[in-house]
Design a protein around this motif. Structure first.
Motif, PDB file in Angstrom:
ATOM      1  N   ARG A 184       0.934  -1.204  -0.041  1.00  0.00           N
ATOM      2  CA  ARG A 184      -0.036   0.087  -0.120  1.00  0.00           C
ATOM      3  C   ARG A 184       0.742   1.075   0.000  1.00  0.00           C
ATOM      4  NH1 ARG A 184      -5.543  -0.734   0.250  1.00  0.00           N
ATOM      5  NH2 ARG A 184      -5.796  -2.781  -0.588  1.00  0.00           N
ATOM      6  N   ALA A 185       2.235   1.263   0.739  1.00  0.00           N
ATOM      7  CA  ALA A 185       2.948   2.083   0.645  1.00  0.00           C
ATOM      8  C   ALA A 185       3.534   2.468  -0.825  1.00  0.00           C
ATOM      9  CB  ALA A 185       4.209   2.153   1.442  1.00  0.00           C
ATOM     10  N   GLY A 186       3.675   1.469  -1.394  1.00  0.00           N
ATOM     11  CA  GLY A 186       4.153   1.548  -3.130  1.00  0.00           C
ATOM     12  C   GLY A 186       3.118   2.223  -3.897  1.00  0.00           C
ATOM     13  N   PHE A 187       1.815   1.849  -3.642  1.00  0.00           N
ATOM     14  CA  PHE A 187       0.519   2.301  -4.474  1.00  0.00           C
ATOM     15  C   PHE A 187       0.426   3.800  -4.080  1.00  0.00           C
ATOM     16  CE2 PHE A 187      -4.124   2.895  -4.519  1.00  0.00           C
ATOM     17  CZ  PHE A 187      -4.269   2.720  -5.909  1.00  0.00           C
ATOM     18  N   ALA A 188       0.626   4.048  -2.631  1.00  0.00           N
ATOM     19  CA  ALA A 188       0.475   5.506  -2.345  1.00  0.00           C
ATOM     20  C   ALA A 188       1.683   6.509  -2.954  1.00  0.00           C
ATOM     21  CB  ALA A 188       0.497   5.583  -0.801  1.00  0.00           C
ATOM     22  N   LYS A 189       2.908   5.836  -3.195  1.00  0.00           N
ATOM     23  CA  LYS A 189       3.805   6.591  -3.827  1.00  0.00           C
ATOM     24  C   LYS A 189       3.473   6.884  -5.464  1.00  0.00           C
ATOM     25  CE  LYS A 189       8.587   6.870  -4.883  1.00  0.00           C
ATOM     26  NZ  LYS A 189       9.992   6.409  -4.769  1.00  0.00           N
ATOM     27  N   ALA A 190       2.780   5.981  -6.051  1.00  0.00           N
ATOM     28  CA  ALA A 190       2.407   5.919  -7.492  1.00  0.00           C
ATOM     29  C   ALA A 190       1.197   7.049  -7.320  1.00  0.00           C
ATOM     30  CB  ALA A 190       1.945   4.750  -7.930  1.00  0.00           C
ATOM     31  N   VAL A 191       0.274   6.918  -6.596  1.00  0.00           N
ATOM     32  CA  VAL A 191      -0.908   7.895  -6.387  1.00  0.00           C
ATOM     33  C   VAL A 191      -0.424   9.476  -6.490  1.00  0.00           C
ATOM     34  CG1 VAL A 191      -2.798   8.613  -5.076  1.00  0.00           C
ATOM     35  CG2 VAL A 191      -2.417   6.229  -5.552  1.00  0.00           C
ATOM     36  N   CYS A 192       0.766   9.613  -5.630  1.00  0.00           N
ATOM     37  CA  CYS A 192       1.138  10.899  -5.533  1.00  0.00           C
ATOM     38  C   CYS A 192       1.617  11.766  -7.071  1.00  0.00           C
ATOM     39  CB  CYS A 192       2.323  11.139  -4.822  1.00  0.00           C
ATOM     40  SG  CYS A 192       2.500  10.705  -3.156  1.00  0.00           S
ATOM     41  N   GLY A 193       1.996  10.853  -7.975  1.00  0.00           N
ATOM     42  CA  GLY A 193       2.141  11.391  -9.125  1.00  0.00           C
ATOM     43  C   GLY A 193       1.236  11.062 -10.307  1.00  0.00           C
ATOM     44  N   ALA A 194      -0.238  10.787  -9.833  1.00  0.00           N
ATOM     45  CA  ALA A 194      -1.222  10.245 -10.685  1.00  0.00           C
ATOM     46  C   ALA A 194      -2.102  11.237 -11.127  1.00  0.00           C
ATOM     47  CB  ALA A 194      -1.961   9.143 -10.079  1.00  0.00           C
ATOM     48  N   PRO A 195      -2.609  11.176 -12.370  1.00  0.00           N
ATOM     49  CA  PRO A 195      -3.455  12.110 -12.850  1.00  0.00           C
ATOM     50  C   PRO A 195      -4.757  12.354 -11.961  1.00  0.00           C
ATOM     51  CG  PRO A 195      -3.507  10.566 -14.318  1.00  0.00           C
ATOM     52  CD  PRO A 195      -2.633  10.086 -13.443  1.00  0.00           C
ATOM     53  N   GLN A 196      -5.616  13.329 -12.115  1.00  0.00           N
ATOM     54  CA  GLN A 196      -7.076  13.265 -11.511  1.00  0.00           C
ATOM     55  C   GLN A 196      -8.052  12.551 -12.588  1.00  0.00           C
ATOM     56  OE1 GLN A 196      -7.693  14.564  -8.375  1.00  0.00           O
ATOM     57  NE2 GLN A 196      -9.591  13.715  -8.659  1.00  0.00           N
ATOM     58  N   LEU A 197      -9.081  11.895 -11.927  1.00  0.00           N
ATOM     59  CA  LEU A 197      -9.969  11.197 -12.747  1.00  0.00           C
ATOM     60  C   LEU A 197     -11.098  12.182 -13.165  1.00  0.00           C
ATOM     61  CD1 LEU A 197     -10.780   8.423 -13.739  1.00  0.00           C
ATOM     62  CD2 LEU A 197     -12.478   8.273 -11.763  1.00  0.00           C
ATOM     63  N   PRO A 198     -11.227  12.294 -14.512  1.00  0.00           N
ATOM     64  CA  PRO A 198     -12.454  13.279 -14.939  1.00  0.00           C
ATOM     65  C   PRO A 198     -13.850  12.594 -14.178  1.00  0.00           C
ATOM     66  CG  PRO A 198     -11.180  12.408 -16.888  1.00  0.00           C
ATOM     67  CD  PRO A 198     -10.856  11.788 -15.857  1.00  0.00           C
ATOM     68  N   ASN A 199     -14.524  13.636 -13.839  1.00  0.00           N
ATOM     69  CA  ASN A 199     -15.832  13.410 -13.294  1.00  0.00           C
ATOM     70  C   ASN A 199     -16.747  12.707 -14.078  1.00  0.00           C
ATOM     71  OD1 ASN A 199     -14.942  15.053 -11.340  1.00  0.00           O
ATOM     72  ND2 ASN A 199     -16.508  16.416 -11.468  1.00  0.00           N
ATOM     73  N   GLY A 200     -17.519  11.611 -13.750  1.00  0.00           N
ATOM     74  CA  GLY A 200     -18.553  10.894 -14.591  1.00  0.00           C
ATOM     75  C   GLY A 200     -18.996   9.509 -13.793  1.00  0.00           C
ATOM     76  N   HIS A 201     -19.575   8.872 -14.840  1.00  0.00           N
ATOM     77  CA  HIS A 201     -20.216   7.587 -14.170  1.00  0.00           C
ATOM     78  C   HIS A 201     -19.810   6.414 -14.912  1.00  0.00           C
ATOM     79  CE1 HIS A 201     -23.295  10.502 -13.133  1.00  0.00           C
ATOM     80  NE2 HIS A 201     -23.333  10.959 -14.339  1.00  0.00           N
ATOM     81  N   TYR A 202     -18.979   5.517 -14.119  1.00  0.00           N
ATOM     82  CA  TYR A 202     -18.095   4.419 -14.537  1.00  0.00           C
ATOM     83  C   TYR A 202     -18.721   3.194 -14.063  1.00  0.00           C
ATOM     84  CZ  TYR A 202     -14.711   8.384 -15.276  1.00  0.00           C
ATOM     85  OH  TYR A 202     -14.273   9.456 -15.472  1.00  0.00           O
TER      86      TYR A 202
END
Length: 497
Positions: A222-240
């Protein structure tokens, strides 16, 4: 104080109260707790605590009640509380308080359950627990030095005895323990945190973790995932189309649905009409079930209600149809539901309220999911399973939501707003990661969108539930993941809370 001593005190108080022509409930509790928190290799806090006392609830024949408490659990105290509670009940009757005499209809219950813990409270000295927690904390810091880590451990033992003047007496012990790692990771000028836990009944949690490293591996993932999230883009609003993990599913079941079927909430619930539970209402697709009930060894385990009734396992939703609610002895009939022993209280000093225990959201249509040691390997297994069973919605992002970070629910309108730790698009072979986003919508629309489950049941998503100024342990879950169709009343996107 030991279980048999507490039971003897309760029986003594009840015998002294026999001359009262009303009804008495005596609740006695003895509670012990140890806790500690470490941060960056040092102890921030080590605490010990103990509390005990009586709570006496008296009812006049007309149904007026009074409540008196004392933090002294000793001979002679209980009778004084009985006298005070009777005085309060009679005064409340005189001023025209709302009457309720349903307690006279409660079934006779006589039961005793010993301590289910494998290791009794104090069997392992506090200093040894500190050493074990420090070892686990240091091991994690060494393995992932890029993060700032906090480790906490909490161990609780509650001895309860509840007696009533109809001859009912129940005595039981609740033991719980939890080890938690919280990490904060910084990258590209941003910070993300992660929180993982491992719960059980006693210090065996620490012993097992020292041997098998299960929580440590989860924290590192989860720490590795959190690090990847730091540089991740924001998701466009929508219904998925969504795949939500069992922690988020527990949040949905608990916050957005469970509270809405508690018997004292029917006048303010989207699942109530004219103060009655809307039994027979279709709230989800066929094959969707919501169940609440105690599970032995669980964080929120409680075999009896604080009114001395057996805590029943209740199928709230069966095959997509609202079937039952969580009813306590005082509000169930008015809410149009049976009594299920749902009354819980934080301590002897609180009036019981209808509450959940372990709530789980399950579906009949479950796809098997192979186990994986690491997070991203499991995400790949999710994608492979969805492809194999033609469950990926083509031409769209299929978003996997990981983690539950709380949120808000309006039980009257059915609106919810939750937050997750991060998002992965499993429709894309590259498995791109996105920032945490708001997961929001309507309760019934979210339930209607559930089309299946992935993996076996996971019911150890724990927390603390607040209601009426009381905090009690809560837990629950679902299959490892739930599949949800896109719905116009369920949205994902926007800045996290």
């Amino acid at each position: 104080m030991e279980q048999m001593e507490i039971k003897a005190l309760v029986l003594s108080v009840l015998s002294e109260a026999r001359s009262f022509d009303g009804y008495i409930i005596v609740r006695a509790q003895s509670r012990r707790e140890w806790g500690m928190r470490l941060s960056n290799g040092r102890f921030e806090r080590v605490s010990t605590g103990a509390d005990s006392g009586f709570g006496v609830q008296a009812f006049t024949k007309g149904g007026a009640s009074g409540f008196a408490t004392s933090d002294v659990l000793a001979e002679g105290v209980g009778l004084k509380l009985v006298e005070k509670a009777i005085q309060l009940a009679r005064r409340n009757e005189a001023i025209g308080t709302k009457l309720n005499s349903k307690i006279w209809e409660a079934p006779l219950v006589q039961a005793e359950e010993g301590n289910p813990a494998h290791k009794s409270f104090g069997e392992i000295p506090l200093v040894e627990l500190e050493e074990m927690v420090m070892t686990l904390h240091s091991r994690l810091r060494d393995a992932f030095q890029e993060g700032v880590w906090q480790t906490s451990y909490r161990q609780v033992e509650e001895v309860w005895c509840i007696g009533r003047t109809d001859g009912s007496i129940v005595s039981f012990v609740v033991s719980r323990a939890v080890l938690m790692h919280q990490g904060t990771v910084r990258d590209q000028g941003k910070a993300q945190s992660t929180l993982v836990h491992r719960s059980g009944m006693d210090a065996s949690v620490l012993i097992e973790e020292l041997e098998d490293h299960v929580l440590e591996r989860k924290a590192l993932d989860r720490a590795g995932f959190a690090k990847a999230v730091c540089g991740a883009p924001q998701l466009p609003n929508g219904h998925y189309p969504l795949i939500i993990d069992y922690g988020l599913a527990k949040g949905l079941a608990h916050e957005a649905f469970g509270h809405a079927v508690e018997s004292d909430h029917m006048n303010e619930s989207v699942l109530g009409e004219a103060g009655k539970l809307r039994k027979g209402l279709r709230v989800a697709r066929p094959g969707v079930n919501i169940i609440d009930g105690p599970l032995p060894g669980d964080w929120a385990y409680q075999p009896y209600s604080a009114n001395g009734l057996i805590r029943q396992t209740v199928t709230i939703v069966r095959d997509g149809v609202l079937e039952a609610g969580l009813g306590d002895i005082f509000s169930a009939e008015e809410a149009g539901m049976p009594v299920t022993g749902a009354g819980r209280s934080e301590s002897y000093g609180h009036i019981p309220l209808p509450r959940m225990s372990n709530i789980r959201l399950l579906v009949d249509r479950m796809l098997p999911l192979s186990s994986a040691e690491h997070l991203m390997d499991e995400v790949k297994a999710v994608r492979d399973t969805l492809l194999e069973h033609s469950e990926l919605i083509k031409g769209e992002k299929n978003l996997l939501l990981l983690g539950y970070r709380g949120g808000q629910v309006n039980p009257k309108t059915g609106d919810f707003v939750f937050q997750c730790d991060g998002i992965i698009d499993v429709a894309d072979p590259a498995l791109p990661i996105y920032q945490p986003s708001i997961f929001s919508g309507k309760i019934l629309s979210a339930l209607e969108a559930i089309r299946g489950g992935l993996g076996e049941g996971c019911y150890d998503a724990i927390g603390t539930c607040g209601k009426g100024g009381q905090a009690v342990a809560s837990s629950g879950g679902s299959h490892r993941y739930l599949l949800m169709d896109a719905d116009q009343q369920v949205s994902l996107g926007g800045e996290h809370l």
